[in-house]
Design an enzyme around this catalytic site. Structure first.
Site, PDB file in Angstrom:
ATOM      1  N   SER A 177       0.781  -1.231   0.000  1.00 45.23           N
ATOM      2  CA  SER A 177       0.000   0.000   0.000  1.00 45.23           C
ATOM      3  C   SER A 177       0.812   1.280   0.000  1.00 45.23           C
ATOM      4  CB  SER A 177      -0.943   0.019   1.212  1.00 45.23           C
ATOM      5  OG  SER A 177      -0.225  -0.069   2.426  1.00 45.23           O
ATOM      6  N   HIS A 205      -5.292  -3.148  -3.373  1.00 44.76           N
ATOM      7  CA  HIS A 205      -4.732  -2.164  -4.298  1.00 44.76           C
ATOM      8  C   HIS A 205      -4.522  -2.740  -5.700  1.00 44.76           C
ATOM      9  CE1 HIS A 205      -4.014   0.866  -1.173  1.00 44.76           C
ATOM     10  NE2 HIS A 205      -3.730  -0.169  -0.403  1.00 44.76           N
ATOM     11  N   LYS A 237     -11.805   1.203  -3.221  1.00 44.45           N
ATOM     12  CA  LYS A 237     -10.704   1.795  -3.990  1.00 44.45           C
ATOM     13  C   LYS A 237     -11.110   1.852  -5.461  1.00 44.45           C
ATOM     14  CE  LYS A 237      -7.144   0.751  -0.585  1.00 44.45           C
ATOM     15  NZ  LYS A 237      -8.055   0.511   0.544  1.00 44.45           N
TER      16      LYS A 237
END
Length: 389
Positions: A177, A205, A237
């Protein structure tokens, strides 16, 4: 001010806050406007630029009209709607897994997966820079935990080969991250399979950014559908919504439904977030080039930073681009300089990163344009000037 004053239980907290202030480690909430205060957004995790997409807004609105704003209970009571069941299936299909289970956050998905699949009699092997949610999940599992050096497959194999425990679990971020680098998933899987363990991969991610159609790092590494691979992910995200999920073999999902405390005792994800996430998957189907566009913007951002003499990653694996500056004060000042130049960037300091590795974290979006990159170049030029000897 005496932190040991028995009549003032908050004195020690004030002393600790003052100590963090002196070290440049105080954190403050800053409310933003809908347009990020007029700044270019290079700090959020909205990697595909979908959080304000009209299609996701309509998906959320339609779900709210049908089911209301809240899920009204845990998923085992009233918190599972038809939309939740559809999202369970579609997330699994997108990543190539056999089954899925939606949680109310990615954090809880990690807690549920690790603590639900490992216990006091087991071994958990974790990368030293895994996300805090994985760290907490390891602690909650009550397992013996071995922390291995970053991306060190040999250390993982050594831990598995030398264990006394019958069962073991290896857990890693897919894309880390802060540094934005990629875990060696294929190599890890070979080791895990050779030693009869499970591999848990946090795709937070990577989902929506890595691989064809953003199907994630495990899929890209050829691990989709492997029975000894468990995926966790977040919807907040690249999918522009909220929530998380665990994907894996039916036996994994059934175990978490039966015994996973982070699933059983939590209120289900609210229907509007489910509707938005489903709409995001529709967008990925309709616009399969979005993930590659986000990665290309990240590469351009890294090139800008490196060209100015700033320490960054050579080749971003996804959308995260760090700019390492050393001490917390330097990172805070650099973030201020970027804001003054019109760009909102992330600022990461210990304990989020190791001591001496405070950094700016730039995050690319598929919707970043040339004017945005020009503005970033100007902002980072000012940062580089500040740190030039």
């Amino acid at each position: 001010m005496d932190p040991h004053d028995p009549h003032d239980p908050l004195a020690r907290l004030r002393v600790a806050a003052a100590r963090r202030e002196r070290a440049g480690l105080r954190r403050r909430l800053r409310a933003r406007t809908g347009d990020h205060d007029g700044l270019i957004d290079l700090a959020s995790n909205d990697y595909l630029g979908l959080s304000r997409d009209p299609r996701l807004i309509e998906g959320a609105t339609a779900a709210a009209r049908e089911y209301g704003t809240g899920s009204t209970g845990s998923r085992l009571v009233t918190g599972t709607t038809g939309l939740h069941a559809e999202l369970d299936r579609r997330l699994a299909a997108h990543a190539g897994s056999a089954a899925g289970l939606v949680f109310s956050s990615g954090y809880l998905a990690n807690l549920g997966a690790v603590a639900g699949l490992a216990g006091a009699a087991d071994l958990v092997v974790s990368d030293q820079v895994n996300h805090a949610s994985i760290v907490d999940a390891c602690r909650l599992s009550r397992s013996r935990v071995v922390i291995v050096p970053h991306r060190d497959v040999a250390a993982v194999e050594h831990a598995l080969a030398g264990r006394d425990e019958e069962h073991a679990l290896v857990v890693t971020d897919a894309v880390f991250s802060v540094d934005g680098d990629l875990a060696p998933l294929a190599e890890l899987h070979r080791v895990v399979r050779a030693h009869g363990a499970l591999l848990v991969v946090d795709e937070a991610h990577a989902l929506g950014v890595v691989g064809e159609r953003g199907r994630g790092a495990a899929h890209s590494a050829g691990l989709a559908g492997e029975p000894d691979v468990v995926l966790t992910l977040t919807l907040s995200k690249a999918l522009g919504s909220q929530g998380g999920a665990v994907l894996g073999a039916p036996e994994v999902i059934e175990t978490l439904v039966d015994t996973g405390r982070a699933f059983i005792f939590d209120t289900g994800l609210n229907p509007p977030a489910v509707g938005a996430a489903l709409a995001a998957l529709d967008v990925l189907d309709a616009e399969p080039g979005l993930p590659a566009r986000a990665r290309e913007r990240a590469r351009r951002m890294a090139e800008i930073a490196a060209g100015l003499g700033l320490e960054t990653t050579e080749e971003p694996a996804a959308a995260v681009v760090p700019v390492f500056l050393g001490e917390p004060e330097a990172a805070v000042r650099a973030a201020e300089i970027c804001a003054e130049a019109g760009a909102r960037v992330g600022c990461f300091r210990p304990p989020s990163v190791p001591k001496g590795r405070a950094c700016l974290r730039l995050t690319a979006r598929a919707t970043v344009g040339e004017a945005d990159l020009t503005a970033l170049r100007g902002a980072l030029s000012a940062v580089a000037g500040l740190h030039r000897p």
